[in-house]
Design an enzyme around this catalytic site. Sequence first.
Site, PDB file in Angstrom:
ATOM      1  N   ASP A  16       0.869  -1.180   0.000  1.00  0.00           N
ATOM      2  CA  ASP A  16       0.000   0.000   0.000  1.00  0.00           C
ATOM      3  C   ASP A  16       0.905   1.228   0.000  1.00  0.00           C
ATOM      4  O   ASP A  16       2.111   1.113   0.235  1.00  0.00           O
ATOM      5  CB  ASP A  16      -0.884  -0.005   1.269  1.00  0.00           C
ATOM      6  CG  ASP A  16      -1.788   1.216   1.367  1.00  0.00           C
ATOM      7  OD1 ASP A  16      -2.379   1.616   0.342  1.00  0.00           O
ATOM      8  OD2 ASP A  16      -1.914   1.798   2.464  1.00  0.00           O
ATOM      9  N   SER A  17       0.307   2.396  -0.232  1.00  0.00           N
ATOM     10  CA  SER A  17       1.055   3.645  -0.119  1.00  0.00           C
ATOM     11  C   SER A  17       1.545   3.851   1.317  1.00  0.00           C
ATOM     12  O   SER A  17       2.504   4.575   1.536  1.00  0.00           O
ATOM     13  CB  SER A  17       0.164   4.817  -0.513  1.00  0.00           C
ATOM     14  OG  SER A  17      -0.991   4.843   0.321  1.00  0.00           O
TER      15      SER A  17
HETATM   16  N1  DGL Z   1      -4.759   3.252   0.883  1.00  0.00           N
HETATM   17  C1  DGL Z   1      -4.929   3.909  -0.384  1.00  0.00           C
HETATM   18  C2  DGL Z   1      -6.199   3.395  -1.068  1.00  0.00           C
HETATM   19  O1  DGL Z   1      -6.688   2.336  -0.764  1.00  0.00           O
HETATM   20  C3  DGL Z   1      -4.986   5.398  -0.459  1.00  0.00           C
HETATM   21  C4  DGL Z   1      -4.192   6.293   0.353  1.00  0.00           C
HETATM   22  C5  DGL Z   1      -3.372   7.286  -0.439  1.00  0.00           C
HETATM   23  O2  DGL Z   1      -3.922   8.297  -0.952  1.00  0.00           O
HETATM   24  O3  DGL Z   1      -2.187   7.038  -0.534  1.00  0.00           O
HETATM   25  O4  DGL Z   1      -6.713   4.037  -1.950  1.00  0.00           O
END
Ligand code: DGL
Length: 277
Positions: A16-17
Amino acid sequence: MSAAAPETAGSIGVFDSGVGGLSVWREIVRQLPHEDTLYFADQAHVPYGPRSQEEIRAFCHDITAFLVGRGCKAIVVACNTASAAALKYLRETFTGLPVIGMEPAVKPAAAMTRTGVVGILATPATFQGRLFQATAGRYAEGIRLVKQVCDGLAELVERGALDGPETEAALRGFLQPIIAAGADTVVLACTHYPFVIEPIRRIVGPHVSVIDPAPAIARHLGDVLDARGLATHRGRTGRHAFFTSGRTESLREALAQLTGVRGTIHRRDPTQRVVTG
Ligand code: DGL
């Protein structure tokens, strides 16, 4: 530089980010406790939401290459934003292993709603991606989708601000148009948002269902591993490795706060090919 790492070979690579993907990771561990995992948080580049599809795709490429290099047997893109920008590309590029992604839970929401109005909370890049258009087009016929971009919400979760006045005020602002439109179902289409599901439930009230897609993703992963003969035998306890491209303390604290797990965190930024610990 060899990226071979026997201790993570055969793991499920989850990325993930930032810390949002831990909402998916914890479900994977709950449903598949015998599997090893490697979680990667791209905290040097969080948030992805305001970035271009091309930039997000480039990060996803490098992270996936890193996970493949560590011997992962399957990849879970535990980020709606990254899935929107890169899922198709990753599947076409890394053909030797299953790549599972997040898609906004429009299908279950459409089956569940009685008012015919569904609210969707996501980042700007998720709504821009073709994946959302395709999912909405396929499953939302006759349903009104109220799309709500939640600017800054992933950052609040990243900071550990899961409740309290700032988060509450932000959530009220995001949810107000959805409530006003008469939605009875709300889809969390960003993996950071399940960590604020309690205040969301409080604000929308008990007559509104809030959908966290993580359990369905973990079930799907289990099915894919079984179907491809990749599942690990069940009589063991999985081991878990954690990497961040940002500060190790950030991921360590978030991991403990969000999942109760205490783990050793390694720093690595595959987008720069630099190992620092
Ligand atoms: N966790 C990311 C998602 O599911 C988004 C968070 C971000 O903007 O980095 O979209």
